[in-house]
Design a protein around this motif. Structure first.
Motif, PDB file in Angstrom:
ATOM      1  N   GLU A 154      15.374  21.389  20.428  1.00  0.00           N
ATOM      2  CA  GLU A 154      15.420  20.751  21.746  1.00  0.00           C
ATOM      3  C   GLU A 154      16.688  19.919  21.908  1.00  0.00           C
ATOM      4  O   GLU A 154      17.311  19.929  22.978  1.00  0.00           O
ATOM      5  CB  GLU A 154      14.182  19.873  21.949  1.00  0.00           C
ATOM      6  CG  GLU A 154      12.908  20.668  22.115  1.00  0.00           C
ATOM      7  CD  GLU A 154      11.644  19.816  22.080  1.00  0.00           C
ATOM      8  OE1 GLU A 154      11.735  18.571  22.214  1.00  0.00           O
ATOM      9  OE2 GLU A 154      10.560  20.396  21.909  1.00  0.00           O
ATOM     10  N   SER A 197      19.545  22.204  22.652  1.00  0.00           N
ATOM     11  CA  SER A 197      19.442  22.665  24.035  1.00  0.00           C
ATOM     12  C   SER A 197      19.936  21.595  25.016  1.00  0.00           C
ATOM     13  O   SER A 197      20.684  21.893  25.952  1.00  0.00           O
ATOM     14  CB  SER A 197      17.998  23.049  24.341  1.00  0.00           C
ATOM     15  OG  SER A 197      17.861  23.451  25.676  1.00  0.00           O
ATOM     16  N   GLN A 198      19.526  20.358  24.790  1.00  0.00           N
ATOM     17  CA  GLN A 198      19.974  19.256  25.656  1.00  0.00           C
ATOM     18  C   GLN A 198      21.487  19.082  25.578  1.00  0.00           C
ATOM     19  O   GLN A 198      22.151  18.839  26.602  1.00  0.00           O
ATOM     20  CB  GLN A 198      19.296  17.942  25.249  1.00  0.00           C
ATOM     21  CG  GLN A 198      17.812  17.904  25.518  1.00  0.00           C
ATOM     22  CD  GLN A 198      17.128  16.713  24.834  1.00  0.00           C
ATOM     23  OE1 GLN A 198      17.763  15.877  24.201  1.00  0.00           O
ATOM     24  NE2 GLN A 198      15.810  16.659  24.946  1.00  0.00           N
ATOM     25  N   ARG A 212      23.702  21.409  24.759  1.00  0.00           N
ATOM     26  CA  ARG A 212      24.339  22.554  25.438  1.00  0.00           C
ATOM     27  C   ARG A 212      24.407  22.302  26.946  1.00  0.00           C
ATOM     28  O   ARG A 212      25.408  22.606  27.589  1.00  0.00           O
ATOM     29  CB  ARG A 212      23.572  23.845  25.155  1.00  0.00           C
ATOM     30  CG  ARG A 212      23.788  24.412  23.790  1.00  0.00           C
ATOM     31  CD  ARG A 212      23.069  25.768  23.628  1.00  0.00           C
ATOM     32  NE  ARG A 212      22.967  26.113  22.243  1.00  0.00           N
ATOM     33  CZ  ARG A 212      21.896  25.933  21.483  1.00  0.00           C
ATOM     34  NH1 ARG A 212      20.792  25.430  21.998  1.00  0.00           N
ATOM     35  NH2 ARG A 212      21.905  26.263  20.216  1.00  0.00           N
ATOM     36  N   GLU A 213      23.337  21.752  27.474  1.00  0.00           N
ATOM     37  CA  GLU A 213      23.296  21.431  28.906  1.00  0.00           C
ATOM     38  C   GLU A 213      24.394  20.425  29.259  1.00  0.00           C
ATOM     39  O   GLU A 213      25.057  20.551  30.285  1.00  0.00           O
ATOM     40  CB  GLU A 213      21.912  20.862  29.234  1.00  0.00           C
ATOM     41  CG  GLU A 213      21.614  20.708  30.694  1.00  0.00           C
ATOM     42  CD  GLU A 213      20.183  20.225  30.912  1.00  0.00           C
ATOM     43  OE1 GLU A 213      20.040  19.182  31.566  1.00  0.00           O
ATOM     44  OE2 GLU A 213      19.244  20.876  30.426  1.00  0.00           O
ATOM     45  N   GLN A 214      24.594  19.432  28.409  1.00  0.00           N
ATOM     46  CA  GLN A 214      25.639  18.433  28.646  1.00  0.00           C
ATOM     47  C   GLN A 214      27.030  19.076  28.593  1.00  0.00           C
ATOM     48  O   GLN A 214      27.898  18.754  29.409  1.00  0.00           O
ATOM     49  CB  GLN A 214      25.547  17.294  27.613  1.00  0.00           C
ATOM     50  CG  GLN A 214      24.279  16.460  27.709  1.00  0.00           C
ATOM     51  CD  GLN A 214      24.136  15.758  29.045  1.00  0.00           C
ATOM     52  OE1 GLN A 214      25.091  15.173  29.556  1.00  0.00           O
ATOM     53  NE2 GLN A 214      22.954  15.826  29.613  1.00  0.00           N
ATOM     54  N   ARG A 244      27.793  22.203  29.268  1.00  0.00           N
ATOM     55  CA  ARG A 244      27.972  22.979  30.502  1.00  0.00           C
ATOM     56  C   ARG A 244      28.266  22.059  31.683  1.00  0.00           C
ATOM     57  O   ARG A 244      29.084  22.378  32.545  1.00  0.00           O
ATOM     58  CB  ARG A 244      26.735  23.841  30.772  1.00  0.00           C
ATOM     59  CG  ARG A 244      26.689  25.092  29.907  1.00  0.00           C
ATOM     60  CD  ARG A 244      25.600  26.076  30.339  1.00  0.00           C
ATOM     61  NE  ARG A 244      24.266  25.632  29.976  1.00  0.00           N
ATOM     62  CZ  ARG A 244      23.689  25.839  28.796  1.00  0.00           C
ATOM     63  NH1 ARG A 244      24.331  26.493  27.859  1.00  0.00           N
ATOM     64  NH2 ARG A 244      22.476  25.409  28.561  1.00  0.00           N
ATOM     65  N   GLY A 245      27.608  20.886  31.716  1.00  0.00           N
ATOM     66  CA  GLY A 245      27.841  19.922  32.782  1.00  0.00           C
ATOM     67  C   GLY A 245      29.266  19.389  32.789  1.00  0.00           C
ATOM     68  O   GLY A 245      29.781  18.975  33.837  1.00  0.00           O
ATOM     69  N   ASP A 263      31.987  25.381  27.191  1.00  0.00           N
ATOM     70  CA  ASP A 263      31.242  26.519  26.671  1.00  0.00           C
ATOM     71  C   ASP A 263      30.503  26.060  25.414  1.00  0.00           C
ATOM     72  O   ASP A 263      31.129  25.827  24.382  1.00  0.00           O
ATOM     73  CB  ASP A 263      32.227  27.646  26.345  1.00  0.00           C
ATOM     74  CG  ASP A 263      31.538  28.957  26.045  1.00  0.00           C
ATOM     75  OD1 ASP A 263      30.297  29.023  26.144  1.00  0.00           O
ATOM     76  OD2 ASP A 263      32.247  29.914  25.713  1.00  0.00           O
ATOM     77  N   PRO A 264      29.190  25.899  25.490  1.00  0.00           N
ATOM     78  CA  PRO A 264      28.435  25.423  24.321  1.00  0.00           C
ATOM     79  C   PRO A 264      28.609  26.332  23.107  1.00  0.00           C
ATOM     80  O   PRO A 264      28.717  27.534  23.244  1.00  0.00           O
ATOM     81  CB  PRO A 264      26.979  25.458  24.788  1.00  0.00           C
ATOM     82  CG  PRO A 264      27.029  25.533  26.260  1.00  0.00           C
ATOM     83  CD  PRO A 264      28.334  26.193  26.617  1.00  0.00           C
TER      84      PRO A 264
END
Length: 149
Positions: free
Chosen positions: A51, A54-55, A57-59, A61-62, A66-67
């Motif tokens: 998790e 995943s969090q 990776r989201e940051q 992308r924000g 590229d994660p």
């Protein structure tokens, strides 16, 4: 702004690698440990690290990145749970806990570095929360390790 984002993306991608290592390490430990309390705890921490990744990776992308495509060699060269398989195969729960403690200590150091970096505030909040949870996990692992001595 672009340079700051680029540095933040690199820091986050390093953390993603540590989270993936932790996830793999805890998953491996959970598969092979006999103690049901430890098995449950290790599975919980494996899921937690998934998790976290995943969090993060989201940051990334924000921030327009590229994660998992870190320019850093840290992730490739330093696997925090690299020795977990050999320790787990021995069946020594104390040794398994010690290896998990070592991995979490390395992850906590990486989070400490990230907290000293110049990250955007929303990203810093995510990193700080994860840092605190990694520290809590490490403390719980250490406590269990001490009880087994």
């Amino acid at each position: 702004m672009q340079e700051q984002n680029s540095k933040a993306i690199s820091v986050l991608n390093d953390l993603i690698e540590y989270c993936k290592d932790g996830q793999h390490g805890y998953h491996t430990a959970a598969q092979d440990v006999k103690n049901t309390e430890l098995k449950s705890l290790f599975n919980t921490y494996a899921q937690q690290r998934a998790e976290f990744a995943s969090q993060l990776r989201e940051q990334v992308r924000g921030l327009g990145g590229d994660p998992d495509k870190s320019g850093s060699i840290t992730g490739a060269l330093h696997r925090t749970f690299i020795d977990i398989k050999s320790v787990v195969s021995s069946g020594d729960e104390g040794a398994i806990l010690a290896e998990c403690d070592r991995g979490d200590s390395a992850a906590e150091e990486k989070y400490d570095e990230a907290l000293r970096a110049s990250l955007p505030q929303p990203v810093m909040q995510v990193v700080r929360k994860q840092h605190d949870e990694v520290r809590s996990a490490r403390n719980q692992i250490r406590s269990l390790k001490e009880r087994m001595k």
